[in-house]
Write an enzyme that holds these catalytic residues in place. Structure first.
Site, mmCIF file in Angstrom:
data_model
loop_
_atom_site.group_PDB
_atom_site.id
_atom_site.type_symbol
_atom_site.label_atom_id
_atom_site.label_comp_id
_atom_site.label_asym_id
_atom_site.label_seq_id
_atom_site.Cartn_x
_atom_site.Cartn_y
_atom_site.Cartn_z
ATOM 1 N N ASP A 144 -2.013 -17.908 4.835
ATOM 2 C CA ASP A 144 -2.987 -18.825 4.216
ATOM 3 C C ASP A 144 -3.583 -19.765 5.260
ATOM 4 O OD1 ASP A 144 -0.355 -19.614 4.275
ATOM 5 O OD2 ASP A 144 -0.363 -20.673 2.370
ATOM 6 N N LYS B 283 3.834 -14.100 5.705
ATOM 7 C CA LYS B 283 4.166 -15.137 4.719
ATOM 8 C C LYS B 283 5.696 -15.187 4.660
ATOM 9 C CE LYS B 283 2.760 -17.970 1.407
ATOM 10 N NZ LYS B 283 1.845 -19.098 1.552
ATOM 11 N N ASP C 291 -5.877 -5.994 5.498
ATOM 12 C CA ASP C 291 -7.055 -5.583 4.748
ATOM 13 C C ASP C 291 -7.934 -6.794 4.451
ATOM 14 O OD1 ASP C 291 -8.766 -4.019 3.263
ATOM 15 O OD2 ASP C 291 -7.565 -4.097 1.446
ATOM 16 N N TYR D 233 0.814 -1.218 0.000
ATOM 17 C CA TYR D 233 0.000 0.000 0.000
ATOM 18 C C TYR D 233 0.843 1.261 0.000
ATOM 19 C CZ TYR D 233 -4.462 -2.313 0.778
ATOM 20 O OH TYR D 233 -5.593 -3.056 0.626
#
Ligand code: NAD
Length: 359
Positions: free
Chosen positions: A223, A190, A247, A123
């Site tokens: 995930d 991640k 988000d 972002y």
């Protein structure tokens, strides 16, 4: 008397903002609303979707509440929401998702708080358009430094994650946990794939966690986190995440408690705070007096607590809980298909809340 910046926003923004103002005023807390418009219409009139006057107003008042603002997809001006967060350094986005009795959802006892980093990550707005000279230069530079090939017809978005940015968001999450009697913080990342960005986030999160031995700490790969939240959300408490995962997981968590119509939020920095619902401007419902105003009303509850107005905040929250449990004065999104009574409009919900608060 408080002076608070009110940005109604566009799409469904103005109608939910109107409902919120009615409900807050019913508590007797005196507020002078400094109304400032921003977004596409302002862009067409003033040439800037977020004029200086809006930022000046927030800087003066220190506190703002806003409705959603539409962001053109792919082209046009950059997101007003993202610019606001970056310009005012509102680095912590706090989004509580708590089950309400009677809300239409498959889950019970969800009580999550999403703490999303608001200024970095994908972002940051550092983007390179396909085919432009600087993009080709960047591609050549990357190939020369890393030996990795990037196709010439690529667009590139940069993902910066810093020690500074991570340290302060993770600290914010732990301080929030302490102040609000929370037991556990889960860092989501991640790091197995993005070792130098998410890996750094995880490394710094672990260091900060060591300074809070009274709060349990764990980490989860994003995930897996999605699956865990869908299967057993009751195992989680405060989640701290980089911007993009924050988000996405915010909307997932909103889905667990009955949808975006119930998910409030706050963007908080060291100097300023801007409160806003998690949902967007839902343009197809604009002006129909149809959508749910609870998310912005619950954002106002967060704002009142931030101001120390605990009594008023409690009154609104209890009224919202009562209305949801009774299931009569609720909008379409909270009605189940087998409910024979029709949904009510946005302003009817506000008026019922006012009646309960003033009883
Ligand atoms: P959205 O949240 O506006 O709407 C998605 C769907 O969720 C709607 O079609 C509706 O079915 C439901 N919904 C949303 N709010 C609701 C409410 N209060 N009551 C009942 N149902 C509700 O998401 P979108 O369609 O992806 O985005 C529309 C625009 O909003 C885009 O331009 C996007 O950039 C912008 N946006 C702004 C903000 C913000 O201002 N902070 C946040 C998210 C999206």
């Amino acid at each position: 008397m408080y002076s608070i910046t009110l940005i109604p926003g566009d799409g469904i923004g103005p109608e939910i903002a109107e409902a919120m103002v009615k409900v807050v005023e019913a508590t007797g807390v005196e507020i002078k609303w400094d109304i400032q418009n921003a977004g596409e219409e302002v862009y067409l009139k003033e040439g800037n979707p977020l004029p200086e006057r809006v930022l000046d107003s927030i800087k003066r008042n220190k506190i703002a509440i806003k409705g959603p603002i539409t962001t053109p997809v792919g082209t046009g001006f950059r997101s007003v929401n993202v610019t606001l967060r970056q310009t005012l350094d509102l680095y912590a986005c706090v989004r509580p998702c708590k089950s309400f009795k009677g809300a239409k959802t498959k889950y019970e006892n969800v009580d999550l708080v999403i703490v999303r980093e608001n200024t970095e990550d994908l972002y940051a707005g550092v983007e390179f358009k396909k085919g432009q000279q600087e993009t080709l230069d960047l591609i050549n530079f990357i190939t020369s430094k890393s030996g990795k090939k990037i196709r010439e017809d690529s667009g590139i978005s940069i993902k910066p994650i810093s020690v500074f940015g991570t340290e302060r968001i993770v600290r914010f999450a732990f301080e929030y946990a302490r102040k609000n009697g929370r037991k556990k913080v889960t860092a989501v990342h991640k790091a197995n794939i993005m070792k130098y960005t998410d890996g750094l986030f995880l490394e710094v999160a672990r260091q900060v966690a060591n300074q809070y031995p009274d709060i349990e700490f764990e980490d989860k790969i994003v995930d897996n986190m999605c699956m865990q939240l869908v299967q057993k959300p009751e195992l989680y408490d405060v989640l701290v995440l980089p911007n993009l995962y924050g988000d996405i997981i915010s909307d997932l968590a909103a889905g667990l408690i009955g949808g975006l119509g119930l998910a409030p939020g706050a963007n908080i920095g060291d100097e300023y705070a801007v409160f806003e619902p998690t949902h967007g401007s839902a343009p197809k419902y604009k002006g129909l007096n149809k959508v749910n105003p609870f998310a912005i009303i619950l954002s106002a509850v967060m704002m009142l607590r931030y101001l120390g107005e605990f009594n008023a905040a409690g009154k609104i929250e209890n009224a919202v809980a009562k209305v949801i449990e009774e299931g009569k004065y609720v909008t379409y999104d909270l009605k189940s298909q087998d409910d024979p009574t029709p949904p009510v409009g946005t302003q009817d919900v506000a008026e019922e809340l006012v009646r309960i608060i003033q009883r």
